[in-house]
Design a protein around this motif. Structure first.
Motif, short mmCIF file in Angstrom:
data_model
loop_
_atom_site.label_atom_id
_atom_site.label_comp_id
_atom_site.label_asym_id
_atom_site.label_seq_id
_atom_site.Cartn_x
_atom_site.Cartn_y
_atom_site.Cartn_z
N VAL A 35 4.52 -0.35 4.47
CA VAL A 35 3.98 -1.27 3.47
C VAL A 35 2.57 -0.86 3.05
O VAL A 35 2.23 -0.90 1.87
N ILE A 36 1.75 -0.44 3.99
CA ILE A 36 0.40 0.02 3.67
C ILE A 36 0.45 1.24 2.76
O ILE A 36 -0.30 1.34 1.78
N ALA A 37 1.35 2.18 3.07
CA ALA A 37 1.49 3.37 2.24
C ALA A 37 1.99 3.02 0.84
O ALA A 37 1.52 3.58 -0.16
N LEU A 38 2.93 2.09 0.75
CA LEU A 38 3.43 1.66 -0.55
C LEU A 38 2.32 1.01 -1.36
O LEU A 38 2.17 1.28 -2.56
N ASN A 39 1.53 0.17 -0.74
CA ASN A 39 0.40 -0.49 -1.40
C ASN A 39 -0.56 0.57 -1.94
O ASN A 39 -1.00 0.48 -3.09
N ALA A 40 -0.88 1.57 -1.14
CA ALA A 40 -1.79 2.64 -1.57
C ALA A 40 -1.20 3.41 -2.75
O ALA A 40 -1.91 3.74 -3.71
N ILE A 42 0.98 2.33 -4.99
CA ILE A 42 0.94 1.48 -6.19
C ILE A 42 -0.46 1.45 -6.78
O ILE A 42 -0.65 1.63 -7.98
N ARG A 43 -1.46 1.25 -5.93
CA ARG A 43 -2.84 1.19 -6.41
C ARG A 43 -3.28 2.52 -7.01
O ARG A 43 -3.95 2.56 -8.04
N MET A 44 -2.90 3.64 -6.37
CA MET A 44 -3.26 4.95 -6.90
C MET A 44 -2.59 5.19 -8.25
O MET A 44 -3.21 5.72 -9.18
N SER A 45 -1.34 4.79 -8.37
CA SER A 45 -0.61 4.95 -9.64
C SER A 45 -1.27 4.15 -10.75
O SER A 45 -1.44 4.64 -11.87
N LEU A 46 -1.65 2.91 -10.44
CA LEU A 46 -2.31 2.08 -11.44
C LEU A 46 -3.66 2.66 -11.84
O LEU A 46 -4.05 2.62 -13.01
N HIS A 47 -4.38 3.25 -10.90
CA HIS A 47 -5.65 3.90 -11.19
C HIS A 47 -5.43 5.10 -12.11
O HIS A 47 -6.15 5.28 -13.09
N LEU A 48 -4.44 5.93 -11.79
CA LEU A 48 -4.14 7.11 -12.61
C LEU A 48 -3.70 6.74 -14.02
O LEU A 48 -3.95 7.48 -14.97
N LEU A 49 -3.06 5.59 -14.15
CA LEU A 49 -2.63 5.12 -15.47
C LEU A 49 -3.78 4.51 -16.27
O LEU A 49 -3.61 4.17 -17.43
#
Length: 72
Positions: A35-40, A42-49
């Protein structure tokens, strides 16, 4: 397995998907790290977008408040 409740799956409504519940005797640490890895991710993807950082913070605010409650 549990029924899919995805609103856009009109044709396949009610098909079975794997349950997200941790089964009895499951590895809690493994589930937590996943879950921690998934959260990271998702956040990284949103940052890249280029998603507005305040919008992301607002979206994940509920999760951080759960962490605060669990720590107390």
């Amino acid at each position: 397995m549990e029924r899919c409740l995805h609103i856009l799956h009109i044709i396949h409504r009610g098909h079975l998907i794997p349950s997200l519940d941790l089964s009895y005797g499951g590895n809690v640490e493994l589930a937590r790290s996943w879950v921690i890895a998934l959260n990271a991710l998702i956040r990284m993807s949103l940052h890249l977008l280029g998603t507005d950082e305040q919008a992301v913070a607002n979206a994940f605010d509920w999760l951080e408040s759960l962490d605060d409650e669990g720590a107390g």
